[in-house]
Write a protein that holds these residues in place. Structure first.
Motif, short mmCIF file in Angstrom:
data_model
loop_
_atom_site.label_atom_id
_atom_site.label_comp_id
_atom_site.label_asym_id
_atom_site.label_seq_id
_atom_site.Cartn_x
_atom_site.Cartn_y
_atom_site.Cartn_z
N UNK A 98 0.75 -1.17 -0.12
CA UNK A 98 -0.05 0.19 -0.06
C UNK A 98 0.86 1.08 -0.05
N UNK A 99 2.12 1.24 0.64
CA UNK A 99 2.93 2.46 0.83
C UNK A 99 3.50 2.68 -0.55
N UNK A 100 4.16 1.71 -1.28
CA UNK A 100 4.75 1.73 -2.59
C UNK A 100 4.00 1.52 -4.14
N UNK A 101 2.81 1.39 -3.60
CA UNK A 101 1.99 1.18 -4.74
C UNK A 101 1.96 2.48 -5.74
N UNK A 102 2.00 2.49 -7.16
CA UNK A 102 1.73 0.92 -7.78
C UNK A 102 2.98 0.47 -8.39
N UNK A 103 4.16 1.16 -8.01
CA UNK A 103 5.59 1.01 -8.64
C UNK A 103 6.15 -0.54 -8.02
N UNK A 104 5.75 -0.94 -6.84
CA UNK A 104 6.71 -2.14 -6.59
C UNK A 104 5.63 -3.31 -6.14
N UNK A 105 5.96 -4.40 -6.67
CA UNK A 105 5.33 -5.68 -6.43
C UNK A 105 5.88 -6.22 -5.00
N UNK A 106 5.08 -6.55 -4.05
CA UNK A 106 5.57 -7.38 -2.74
C UNK A 106 5.14 -8.60 -2.72
N UNK A 154 10.72 -7.80 -2.89
CA UNK A 154 10.11 -6.55 -3.52
C UNK A 154 10.67 -6.31 -4.82
N UNK A 155 9.79 -6.11 -5.85
CA UNK A 155 10.19 -5.76 -7.19
C UNK A 155 9.57 -4.58 -7.66
N UNK A 156 10.81 -3.74 -7.71
CA UNK A 156 10.33 -2.19 -8.16
C UNK A 156 10.68 -2.08 -9.62
N UNK A 157 9.31 -1.65 -10.08
CA UNK A 157 9.48 -1.46 -11.63
C UNK A 157 10.14 -0.20 -12.05
N UNK A 158 11.32 -0.11 -12.73
CA UNK A 158 12.15 0.81 -13.12
C UNK A 158 11.74 1.56 -14.37
N UNK A 159 10.73 0.98 -15.01
CA UNK A 159 10.42 1.48 -16.37
C UNK A 159 9.94 3.09 -16.34
N UNK A 160 8.98 3.37 -15.48
CA UNK A 160 8.43 4.55 -15.24
C UNK A 160 9.60 5.53 -14.68
N UNK A 161 10.35 5.27 -13.88
CA UNK A 161 11.44 6.03 -13.14
C UNK A 161 12.50 6.36 -14.29
N UNK A 162 12.86 5.30 -15.18
CA UNK A 162 13.76 5.73 -16.34
C UNK A 162 13.17 6.53 -17.39
N UNK A 163 11.88 6.40 -17.71
CA UNK A 163 11.13 7.50 -18.51
C UNK A 163 11.25 9.09 -17.75
N UNK A 164 11.11 8.98 -16.63
CA UNK A 164 11.29 10.22 -15.87
C UNK A 164 12.45 10.84 -15.96
N UNK A 165 13.52 9.92 -15.67
CA UNK A 165 14.75 10.35 -15.62
C UNK A 165 15.18 10.71 -16.98
N UNK A 166 14.74 10.15 -17.91
CA UNK A 166 15.13 10.73 -19.41
C UNK A 166 14.60 11.91 -19.84
#
Length: 208
Positions: A24-32, A110-122
């Motif tokens: 709930x804390x890290x939704x929706x970026x992290x699968x637990x 915990x599996x963190x989806x990096x795709x959104x953060x990589x897009x933001x970083x770009x």
């Protein structure tokens, strides 16, 4: 499915609550995911923010099987590179949980989806990119950066941060700034007070 002892059942139940809170804390970026390592063929006990497409009852991963086979396997493996089935890059952390006999009975992953953060970083990289064509300009006519740098250097000598300076240190700092002529700069006290995290009245009191 193999029988589970009361200790292992309690561990899984407690991990389920932890996983729910993290999800709930890290939704929706992290699968637990909570893994039951007593039953490797149906290891997934709970999954929150499902990003991998797996389901409760799915088998253990290679890492889970490695822990089952070796009680000396590391308890915490943090921030390792991973990948979701659809190709998205992930950053994962896996925490093995042992029972009182020293056997791995569960794991919290915990599996963190990096795709959104990589897009933001770009996007941020493109946004903050500046053209180096020889043209320079400084919109700060109050020399605020120089004052802030002098304060930062003073705080570094005290092994602390500007806002954590003690009152006596702040008095010494203001004396140094005054001696260097920085207090003659327009709006200098406003810049100093802001950087120290105090009111202008407090900043003036340090000069006395």
């Amino acid at each position: 499915m193999s029988a589970k002892n009361d200790e292992a059942t309690n561990i899984l139940n407690q991990l389920g609550l932890i996983a729910r809170g993290l999800g709930e804390t890290f939704a929706p970026f992290c699968e637990v995911v909570v893994h039951d390592l007593q039953d490797p063929n149906h290891a997934i006990h709970a999954i929150h923010n499902n990003l991998s497409g797996r389901q409760v009852g799915d088998p253990a991963t290679e890492l889970g099987l490695a822990r089952i086979a070796d009680t000396q396997y590391p308890e915490v493996i943090a921030n390792y590179a991973n990948r979701f089935p659809d190709g998205r890059q992930a950053k994962s952390t896996s925490i093995g949980i042992k029972d009182s006999n020293g056997r791995y009975v569960a794991a919290l992953c915990m599996n963190l989806d990096l795709s959104l953060f990589q897009s933001l970083q770009s996007a941020m990289g493109q946004f903050t990119n500046v053209v180096k064509n020889g043209v320079t300009e400084n919109l700060d006519t109050s020399n605020a950066d120089a004052i802030r740098q002098r304060i930062d250097e003073f705080a570094a000598r005290q092994a602390t941060t500007p806002r954590a300076l003690k009152t006596e240190d702040k008095r010494l700092l203001l004396r140094e700034l005054k001696g260097s002529g920085y207090l003659e700069v327009r709006k200098s006290m406003e810049v100093i007070a802001q950087h120290l995290g105090v009111s202008r009245a407090a900043a003036y009191s340090y000069v006395k």
